[in-house]
Design a protein around this motif. Sequence first.
Motif, PDB file in Angstrom:
ATOM      1  N   ILE A  81       0.885  -0.977   0.330  1.00 31.11           N
ATOM      2  CA  ILE A  81       0.031  -0.174  -0.153  1.00 31.11           C
ATOM      3  C   ILE A  81       0.759   1.441  -0.139  1.00 31.11           C
ATOM      4  N   THR A  82       2.100   0.967   0.672  1.00 20.78           N
ATOM      5  CA  THR A  82       2.770   2.445   0.806  1.00 20.78           C
ATOM      6  C   THR A  82       3.954   2.221  -0.532  1.00 20.78           C
ATOM      7  N   GLN A  83       4.053   1.348  -0.812  1.00 20.77           N
ATOM      8  CA  GLN A  83       4.582   1.568  -2.091  1.00 20.77           C
ATOM      9  C   GLN A  83       4.054   1.901  -3.432  1.00 20.77           C
ATOM     10  N   ARG A  84       2.426   1.797  -3.356  1.00 22.80           N
ATOM     11  CA  ARG A  84       1.369   1.828  -4.460  1.00 22.80           C
ATOM     12  C   ARG A  84       2.070   3.568  -4.398  1.00 22.80           C
ATOM     13  N   LEU A  85       1.628   4.132  -2.691  1.00 20.02           N
ATOM     14  CA  LEU A  85       0.902   5.333  -2.667  1.00 20.02           C
ATOM     15  C   LEU A  85       1.786   6.042  -3.304  1.00 20.02           C
ATOM     16  N   ASN A  86       3.512   5.596  -2.782  1.00 17.60           N
ATOM     17  CA  ASN A  86       4.564   6.345  -3.200  1.00 17.60           C
ATOM     18  C   ASN A  86       4.669   6.697  -4.590  1.00 17.60           C
ATOM     19  N   GLU A  87       3.975   5.167  -5.381  1.00 22.23           N
ATOM     20  CA  GLU A  87       4.332   5.824  -6.740  1.00 22.23           C
ATOM     21  C   GLU A  87       3.785   6.906  -7.784  1.00 22.23           C
ATOM     22  N   PHE A  88       2.601   6.593  -7.334  1.00 20.82           N
ATOM     23  CA  PHE A  88       1.215   7.730  -7.434  1.00 20.82           C
ATOM     24  C   PHE A  88       1.326   8.936  -7.062  1.00 20.82           C
ATOM     25  N   ILE A  89       1.610   9.076  -5.919  1.00 14.19           N
ATOM     26  CA  ILE A  89       2.414  10.649  -5.631  1.00 14.19           C
ATOM     27  C   ILE A  89       3.344  11.246  -7.023  1.00 14.19           C
ATOM     28  N   VAL A  90       4.107  10.545  -6.934  1.00 11.10           N
ATOM     29  CA  VAL A  90       5.207  11.312  -7.903  1.00 11.10           C
ATOM     30  C   VAL A  90       4.988  10.340  -9.344  1.00 11.10           C
ATOM     31  N   ASN A  91       4.872   9.855  -9.422  1.00 10.05           N
ATOM     32  CA  ASN A  91       4.168   9.652 -10.816  1.00 10.05           C
ATOM     33  C   ASN A  91       3.164   9.937 -11.512  1.00 10.05           C
ATOM     34  N   GLU A  92       1.837   9.982 -10.984  1.00 14.29           N
ATOM     35  CA  GLU A  92       0.449  10.620 -11.966  1.00 14.29           C
ATOM     36  C   GLU A  92       0.199  11.870 -11.055  1.00 14.29           C
ATOM     37  N   MET A  93       0.644  12.483  -9.933  1.00 13.37           N
ATOM     38  CA  MET A  93      -0.012  13.003  -9.264  1.00 13.37           C
ATOM     39  C   MET A  93       1.171  14.292  -9.003  1.00 13.37           C
ATOM     40  N   LYS A  94       2.440  13.830  -9.991  1.00 15.50           N
ATOM     41  CA  LYS A  94       4.089  14.609 -10.382  1.00 15.50           C
ATOM     42  C   LYS A  94       4.256  15.293  -9.066  1.00 15.50           C
ATOM     43  N   GLY A  95       3.643  14.820  -7.770  1.00 16.69           N
ATOM     44  CA  GLY A  95       3.792  15.298  -6.639  1.00 16.69           C
ATOM     45  C   GLY A  95       5.582  15.464  -5.803  1.00 16.69           C
ATOM     46  N   THR A  96       6.196  16.036  -5.382  1.00  9.50           N
ATOM     47  CA  THR A  96       7.319  16.981  -4.832  1.00  9.50           C
ATOM     48  C   THR A  96       6.820  16.621  -3.521  1.00  9.50           C
ATOM     49  N   ASP A  97       8.565  16.072  -2.705  1.00 10.02           N
ATOM     50  CA  ASP A  97       8.730  16.708  -1.186  1.00 10.02           C
ATOM     51  C   ASP A  97       8.316  15.906  -0.805  1.00 10.02           C
ATOM     52  N   VAL A  98       7.910  14.685  -1.332  1.00 12.20           N
ATOM     53  CA  VAL A  98       7.116  13.677  -0.385  1.00 12.20           C
ATOM     54  C   VAL A  98       7.543  12.888   1.164  1.00 12.20           C
ATOM     55  N   LYS A  99       6.551  13.167   2.332  1.00 13.99           N
ATOM     56  CA  LYS A  99       7.076  12.936   3.770  1.00 13.99           C
ATOM     57  C   LYS A  99       6.133  12.458   4.394  1.00 13.99           C
ATOM     58  N   LEU A 100       6.249  11.091   5.314  1.00 13.85           N
ATOM     59  CA  LEU A 100       5.393  10.462   6.252  1.00 13.85           C
ATOM     60  C   LEU A 100       5.269  10.928   6.962  1.00 13.85           C
ATOM     61  N   VAL A 101       4.184  12.132   7.441  1.00 12.22           N
ATOM     62  CA  VAL A 101       4.456  12.851   9.090  1.00 12.22           C
ATOM     63  C   VAL A 101       3.580  11.678  10.491  1.00 12.22           C
ATOM     64  N   ILE A 102       2.932  10.704   9.984  1.00 14.48           N
ATOM     65  CA  ILE A 102       2.666   9.992  11.105  1.00 14.48           C
ATOM     66  C   ILE A 102       2.070   9.283  10.609  1.00 14.48           C
ATOM     67  N   GLN A 103       2.159   8.448  11.981  1.00 13.61           N
ATOM     68  CA  GLN A 103       1.608   6.873  12.109  1.00 13.61           C
ATOM     69  C   GLN A 103       0.795   6.891  12.562  1.00 13.61           C
ATOM     70  N   LYS A 104      -0.789   6.626  12.260  1.00 16.84           N
ATOM     71  CA  LYS A 104      -1.739   6.627  14.221  1.00 16.84           C
ATOM     72  C   LYS A 104      -2.700   5.766  14.366  1.00 16.84           C
ATOM     73  N   THR A 105      -3.550   5.623  14.802  1.00 19.77           N
ATOM     74  CA  THR A 105      -4.467   4.711  15.334  1.00 19.77           C
ATOM     75  C   THR A 105      -5.870   6.085  15.116  1.00 19.77           C
ATOM     76  N   LEU A 106      -6.427   5.459  14.304  1.00 18.65           N
ATOM     77  CA  LEU A 106      -7.895   6.950  14.482  1.00 18.65           C
ATOM     78  C   LEU A 106      -8.971   6.048  15.445  1.00 18.65           C
ATOM     79  N   TYR A 107      -8.412   6.941  16.170  1.00 21.37           N
ATOM     80  CA  TYR A 107      -9.350   7.107  17.293  1.00 21.37           C
ATOM     81  C   TYR A 107     -11.181   7.265  17.078  1.00 21.37           C
ATOM     82  N   LYS A 108     -11.909   7.439  18.029  1.00 25.66           N
ATOM     83  CA  LYS A 108     -12.839   8.134  18.580  1.00 25.66           C
ATOM     84  C   LYS A 108     -13.883   9.303  18.344  1.00 25.66           C
ATOM     85  N   SER A 109     -12.600   9.845  18.766  1.00 21.91           N
ATOM     86  CA  SER A 109     -12.593  11.303  18.825  1.00 21.91           C
ATOM     87  C   SER A 109     -11.974  11.971  17.180  1.00 21.91           C
TER      88      SER A 109
END
Length: 259
Positions: free
Chosen positions: A111-139
Amino acid sequence: MEDTLVLIKHANFTPEDSSTRRRNQRILTTKNNKYMRKIEELANEWLRFFHDKKLQEEKNKSIVKEEVSAERLRKSKGKRLQSTTFVVKNVSKKRKVPKKGECPPVVTNEITQRLNEFIVNEMKGTDVKLVIQKTLYKSDTLKTQNRLNMPFNQLETNQFLTEDERQIVVSDVPKENNIEVSLLGPTLEMYKLKMELTMWFIFSTYNYVLKTNWYQFWYDNKQHLKEGSKIQVWSFRRNQWLCFVIVCVEKPGGIGDVI
């Protein structure tokens, strides 16, 4: 009788006939109407004056309230909040916010590999960075909260903002400490509604917060972003514009999402 006639003649007095009386009444009525209109205009001017004065007083009170709130926020920075019950009152149970060293290892999979490829190749995105990994809480899924919390002590990087953007989000001025961003959903489609990034002090730590239309975004993608899922938030630039993408890397059952 003769004396009376002499007095009338001397005074040049001519008795009014009926037509003269009506004409004089019309003249008097016209003058009265003119005076009444003038009085009405003066009264309306006074009403406008007091109305404008009241509006200005209310505006001044609002400005003072905002300045007081900004001052309280400035003083609260760097200090521990006395209570956070207003934040967690709608949460089913209180949770302990993990420290940086307690955070689980970053998930890396297809999933993360496909995401990175999509941002760079299809979205033409730059400066790709992982900001946070977290659990999605009820709040994070409540309409009353309408925000996604990204605590500083769980960030993978804090270097995804320019200096100008950072100065905006740390500003003490209410309603001016937000920057507009674009959000790419778990289906890899750019979300159509506006999203804003700001900074709050909750859960005894600073947090970056995605807000404004967050709840609607979550609701539209709730089949991918279930409570208890492990999500990752990535940042990237598209024509220098700050964008975020949110993807589920592990569902509550332990299986990742499909892009």
